[in-house]
Design an enzyme around this catalytic site. Sequence first.
Site, PDB file in Angstrom:
ATOM      1  N   ASN A   7      -8.501  10.541   8.690  1.00 25.30           N
ATOM      2  CA  ASN A   7      -9.605   9.145   8.329  1.00 25.30           C
ATOM      3  C   ASN A   7     -10.009   8.644   9.294  1.00 25.30           C
ATOM      4  OD1 ASN A   7     -10.530   7.539   6.261  1.00 25.30           O
ATOM      5  ND2 ASN A   7      -8.411   6.512   5.772  1.00 25.30           N
ATOM      6  N   LYS A  14      -7.470   8.162  11.566  1.00 25.14           N
ATOM      7  CA  LYS A  14      -5.949   8.174  11.261  1.00 25.14           C
ATOM      8  C   LYS A  14      -5.501   9.949  10.332  1.00 25.14           C
ATOM      9  CE  LYS A  14      -4.973   4.301   8.421  1.00 25.14           C
ATOM     10  NZ  LYS A  14      -5.650   3.084   7.683  1.00 25.14           N
ATOM     11  N   ARG A  91     -11.251  12.509   5.226  1.00 26.18           N
ATOM     12  CA  ARG A  91     -11.730  10.777   4.095  1.00 26.18           C
ATOM     13  C   ARG A  91     -13.115  11.200   4.243  1.00 26.18           C
ATOM     14  NH1 ARG A  91      -9.098   5.220   2.238  1.00 26.18           N
ATOM     15  NH2 ARG A  91     -10.522   5.201   1.053  1.00 26.18           N
ATOM     16  N   HIS A 180     -12.419   3.929  -3.458  1.00 24.89           N
ATOM     17  CA  HIS A 180     -11.154   4.167  -4.103  1.00 24.89           C
ATOM     18  C   HIS A 180     -10.762   5.353  -4.496  1.00 24.89           C
ATOM     19  CE1 HIS A 180     -10.675  -0.533  -2.763  1.00 24.89           C
ATOM     20  NE2 HIS A 180     -10.327   0.015  -1.958  1.00 24.89           N
ATOM     21  N   HIS A 207      -6.326  -0.778  -8.442  1.00 28.83           N
ATOM     22  CA  HIS A 207      -5.951  -0.828  -6.939  1.00 28.83           C
ATOM     23  C   HIS A 207      -6.531  -2.437  -6.463  1.00 28.83           C
ATOM     24  CE1 HIS A 207      -6.117   1.890  -2.952  1.00 28.83           C
ATOM     25  NE2 HIS A 207      -7.196   0.706  -2.718  1.00 28.83           N
ATOM     26  N   ARG A 240     -13.532  -9.932   1.063  1.00 29.48           N
ATOM     27  CA  ARG A 240     -15.326  -9.726   0.372  1.00 29.48           C
ATOM     28  C   ARG A 240     -15.007 -10.854  -1.170  1.00 29.48           C
ATOM     29  NH1 ARG A 240     -13.696  -3.573   0.092  1.00 29.48           N
ATOM     30  NH2 ARG A 240     -14.359  -2.898   2.222  1.00 29.48           N
ATOM     31  N   GLU A 384      -3.076   8.584  -1.142  1.00 21.25           N
ATOM     32  CA  GLU A 384      -4.872   8.653  -0.505  1.00 21.25           C
ATOM     33  C   GLU A 384      -4.351  10.123   0.628  1.00 21.25           C
ATOM     34  OE1 GLU A 384      -6.027   5.186  -0.290  1.00 21.25           O
ATOM     35  OE2 GLU A 384      -7.766   5.408  -0.588  1.00 21.25           O
TER      36      GLU A 384
HETATM   37  P1  ADP Z   1      -6.366  -1.323   2.608  1.00 25.19           P
HETATM   38  O1  ADP Z   1      -6.137  -0.275   2.226  1.00 25.19           O
HETATM   39  O2  ADP Z   1      -6.960  -1.777   1.712  1.00 25.19           O
HETATM   40  O3  ADP Z   1      -6.178  -2.204   4.286  1.00 25.19           O
HETATM   41  P2  ADP Z   1      -3.345  -1.581   1.267  1.00 25.19           P
HETATM   42  O4  ADP Z   1      -3.602  -1.384   0.523  1.00 25.19           O
HETATM   43  O5  ADP Z   1      -2.743  -1.620   2.898  1.00 25.19           O
HETATM   44  O6  ADP Z   1      -4.684  -2.279   2.258  1.00 25.19           O
HETATM   45  O7  ADP Z   1      -2.613  -3.393   1.886  1.00 25.19           O
HETATM   46  C1  ADP Z   1      -2.750  -4.265   2.095  1.00 25.19           C
HETATM   47  C2  ADP Z   1      -2.620  -5.398   1.321  1.00 25.19           C
HETATM   48  O8  ADP Z   1      -1.432  -6.097   1.075  1.00 25.19           O
HETATM   49  C3  ADP Z   1      -1.944  -6.547   2.760  1.00 25.19           C
HETATM   50  O9  ADP Z   1      -3.699  -7.988   2.545  1.00 25.19           O
HETATM   51  C4  ADP Z   1      -0.804  -6.975   2.426  1.00 25.19           C
HETATM   52  O10 ADP Z   1      -1.260  -9.535   2.587  1.00 25.19           O
HETATM   53  C5  ADP Z   1      -0.957  -7.253   0.903  1.00 25.19           C
HETATM   54  N1  ADP Z   1       1.066  -7.210   1.473  1.00 25.19           N
HETATM   55  C6  ADP Z   1       1.003  -6.309   1.967  1.00 25.19           C
HETATM   56  N2  ADP Z   1       2.898  -6.401   1.501  1.00 25.19           N
HETATM   57  C7  ADP Z   1       2.867  -7.519   0.134  1.00 25.19           C
HETATM   58  C8  ADP Z   1       3.663  -8.690   0.100  1.00 25.19           C
HETATM   59  N3  ADP Z   1       4.845  -8.532  -0.404  1.00 25.19           N
HETATM   60  N4  ADP Z   1       3.068  -9.265  -1.085  1.00 25.19           N
HETATM   61  C9  ADP Z   1       1.801 -10.053  -0.986  1.00 25.19           C
HETATM   62  N5  ADP Z   1       0.678  -9.090  -1.155  1.00 25.19           N
HETATM   63  C10 ADP Z   1       1.069  -8.166   0.517  1.00 25.19           C
END
Ligand code: ADP
Length: 397
Positions: A7, A14, A91, A180, A207, A240, A384
């Site tokens: 990715n 990654k 990806r 996604h 998601h 966003r 993914e």
């Molecule tokens: P992306 O792939 O879009 O970067 P992720 O699916 O990794 O995002 O999600 C990241 C988000 O998940 C972060 O904003 C983080 O704050 C939130 N997150 C992770 N653990 C928790 C939790 N225990 N409570 C609330 N939010 C969480």
Amino acid sequence: MKILVLNCGSSSLKYQLIDMENEKVLAKGLCERIGIEGSVLTHQATGSEKVKINKNLPTHKDAVELVFETLLDKNTGIIKSMDEVYAIGHRVLHGGNKFTESIVVDDNVKKAIKDCFDLGPLHNPANLMGIEACEQVAPTKKNVAVFDTTFGMAMDEKAYLYAIPHEYYEKYGIRKYGFHGTSHSFVSKETIKFGNLAKDAKVIVCHLGNGGSVSASIGGKCVDTSMGLTPLEGLIMGTRSGDIDPAVVQYICNKENKDVNEVLNILNKKSGILGMSGGISNDFRDVENAANEGNHLADVALKAFKYRVAKYIGAYVAAMNGVDAISFTAGVGENDKNSRKEICDYLGYLGVKISDERNDIRGEERLISTDDSKVKVFLIPTNEELAIARETLKLTK
Ligand code: ADP
């Protein structure tokens, strides 16, 4: 049989090496600061300590070379020869109107990915660089492009066309694509499998990560999804804005003497819960902590986020004339029981009932609704990389 999944971002890469016999991750890692001073690779073979390798990585080709070297290294590595890697899955963000499925990369596919640079200006060029780097470093391997947009290609015209002059769709392909897609496809199918549901079950997937989107699907085929031409449409996200009256753009331009590009940048990078909370953070945990300490704007931002998710679920129940299951996934969806609960509290009219005991988990595949809930609600962790590896194997075997 091992599949390497890549990715690529503009300055990052990654990867995961997955053994397809048991679908287990053998090693994973991340190259950061490609093309910038201070590049570093963080690599972890499953069951071993993380290692950091500092090495100048001017291009993605250098990064892919280092990934293979590290995978082959007798201390950090996991394979003895490049031959063990059967194929490479990539990806790719945007496939435009051209791809309704994943595809083995050839010159035409590369040209089509290039033709979509305008639609995915931050991601598609990096995705293509990753593919070309692999062609140079491992010329005998087949590369497969797995697009974030193919899931949304199953939508009907009434769902994907915007109510703007039709010539813009014909000339420029302006439509709802959705993103996604790999996650929505994986989680909707996994929901049907794990929940032992009918093959044609109506499933809504939430998601909810830093970027967030909701999809409606029947039997794993997309009916509608909340992101649009770009990932800006739909839910309130980390940075966003999601849905907004387009006239707001013109209004801010006029009032602040900015151009459209500047305001779009604000909607993409400075809005969402970051903007609504008055700049606290784009991380949901930070905003939750601030709300718990009594910060009103943080509290409103989180409430608005959950309200928007619930509205999309309601709309998608109408779009499908029913729903059999709702699944939560990604960072917030997998880890934050309060968000899951509060979103489902809006859905009492559907007969949705969450079990507090079952909901008290993180990151595990689980039914979280009560036995008498009219709609089943699940936590289904997304994967993914595995979805990309499965597609890659399917197309190259
Ligand atoms: P992306 O792939 O879009 O970067 P992720 O699916 O990794 O995002 O999600 C990241 C988000 O998940 C972060 O904003 C983080 O704050 C939130 N997150 C992770 N653990 C928790 C939790 N225990 N409570 C609330 N939010 C969480």
